[in-house]
Each structure stands twice: as C-alpha cells, then as structure tokens.
Design an enzyme around this catalytic site. Structure first.
Site, PDB file in Angstrom:
ATOM      1  N   VAL A   9     -56.742  91.804   1.940  1.00 59.16           N
ATOM      2  CA  VAL A   9     -57.667  91.046   1.100  1.00 59.16           C
ATOM      3  C   VAL A   9     -56.937  90.718  -0.194  1.00 59.16           C
ATOM      4  O   VAL A   9     -55.963  91.378  -0.560  1.00 59.16           O
ATOM      5  CB  VAL A   9     -58.990  91.809   0.816  1.00 59.16           C
ATOM      6  N   SER A  10     -57.415  89.694  -0.908  1.00 65.31           N
ATOM      7  CA  SER A  10     -56.705  89.201  -2.087  1.00 65.31           C
ATOM      8  C   SER A  10     -57.040  89.933  -3.379  1.00 65.31           C
ATOM      9  O   SER A  10     -56.212  90.013  -4.273  1.00 65.31           O
ATOM     10  CB  SER A  10     -56.983  87.709  -2.284  1.00 65.31           C
ATOM     11  N   THR A  11     -58.249  90.455  -3.496  1.00 65.94           N
ATOM     12  CA  THR A  11     -58.640  91.130  -4.739  1.00 65.94           C
ATOM     13  C   THR A  11     -59.365  92.425  -4.429  1.00 65.94           C
ATOM     14  O   THR A  11     -59.883  92.628  -3.322  1.00 65.94           O
ATOM     15  CB  THR A  11     -59.581  90.249  -5.591  1.00 65.94           C
ATOM     16  N   GLN A  14     -62.901  92.213  -3.109  1.00 62.84           N
ATOM     17  CA  GLN A  14     -63.131  91.899  -1.698  1.00 62.84           C
ATOM     18  C   GLN A  14     -63.003  93.175  -0.861  1.00 62.84           C
ATOM     19  O   GLN A  14     -62.248  94.078  -1.196  1.00 62.84           O
ATOM     20  CB  GLN A  14     -62.116  90.869  -1.211  1.00 62.84           C
TER      21      GLN A  14
END
Length: 195
Positions: A9-11, A14
């Site tokens: 996931v990017s952050t 998330q």
C-alpha cells in the site's frame, strides 16, 4: 515449491488487509507486505522476496502494479522471475499467470512487453526533446557537467601553481575546486609542457 504473496500500500492510512486476505485465500503461504509510495525506488520487502524465491516457487500479487513503479518496472521484475523459473500470478488480472502454459497467458505477457518497449521509447523521445529545447534556449551547452574552471580562472590557477607560494588546499579553496580537479589541471599542464 512455495507460494509467496506480496502486498503493498502507498500510505500508512491505507490498509493492506484486503490484499493479504485475498493472497491467503489464493494459497499464499508466506506474505511480504510493505507500506511505500508507488513513486519510491526503495522497496526493501520486495527486494527480500526477490532474494528468497527460488526456481519452482510462485510469486502471487493482488495486482501487477504492486510490483513496480511503472509498466517498465513491472516487466523487468516479471522477466527476471520468469528467467529464474519462478511462476507469477496476479489475482485480479487472471490472464497474467505464468503457471499456465496457455496461449492467452503468453499473449498477455507479449502485449505487456510491447507496451513496456513503447514506454521505453516514449521516455527516450521525451529526453531527446527536452535536451533539444534546453539547447535551443541556451540552457545547455555541449555535453556533460559544466567545467569547474573558466578560462580566466584556469590561467590564474596555472600562474599560482607555477609561483608555488600556496598549498594545494589553499588553491582549491581560492578557486572553489576539488583536489581532483586541481590534479587533473596539473596533469594536463605537465603533459602539454612535455610535448
């Protein structure tokens, strides 16, 4: 023959829970997960996974875009894994499954390879166009880094070197150059004088 899952996931906001659940349901025995932006080059968990998998193992992902920053990056990883005899499966893109020896999977990999080459060509073209525009606007002269010394500074440095009144460190500070540049200048001057 182990099935390794990879979730990204990017952050931190998330959650990778959905990906992890899907990977487990699809048979992943060991899952590598990380939180890292798609823009980041550093992916320590992916690197760890790529080091761990062996011939006959399977790498399972929720979507192929989890593997790379771009189509080109994804293709490079796919190519590396396939060459090493490691299977790759995408849960959502069911047509990308190297465990199947069918025409559709082979065709899909071929199509991805074509798009990867297209992306390479477009990047190269944009770089060439950018260089041409920069040269036309006078922002870029010649190739490579600008020289550390202009001709006037070079002449002054050569005079100071011949006088021998200052140390190398002093001269480097005065002309704002590295010692490597200083010695390169000295070497070129000695070669020129010996001709």
């Amino acid at each position: 023959m182990t099935i390794f899952g990879y979730a990204r996931v990017s952050t931190i906001d998330q959650s990778s829970d959905f990906q992890i659940t899907a990977l487990k349901e699809a048979g992943a025995e060991k899952i590598f997960k990380e939180v890292v932006s798609g823009k980041s080059m550093a992916r320590p968990k992916l690197e760890e996974l790529l080091d761990k998998v062996q011939q006959g193992d399977t790498v399972l992902v929720w979507k192929l875009d989890r593997l790379g920053r771009s189509l080109l990056g994804v293709l490079e990883i796919l190519d590396e894994l396939v060459k090493r005899g490691i299977w790759v499966r995408s849960i959502t893109e069911k047509v990308v499954d190297t465990t199947k020896d069918d025409h559709l999977s082979k065709a899909m990999l071929g199509i991805l390879a074509v798009f990867g080459q297209l992306e390479r060509d477009l990047i190269r073209e944009r770089v060439r166009e950018g260089v041409a525009i920069a040269k036309a606007q006078g922002k870029m002269k010649g190739r490579g880094r600008p020289k550390a010394l202009g001709q006037l500074d070079l002449n002054s440095l050569l005079k100071d070197m011949k006088l021998g009144e200052r140390t190398v460190v002093d001269l480097c500070k005065k002309y704002r150059i590295s010692q490597k540049t200083y010695y390169n200048v000295m070497h070129r001057e000695n070669k020129r004088e010996s001709l």
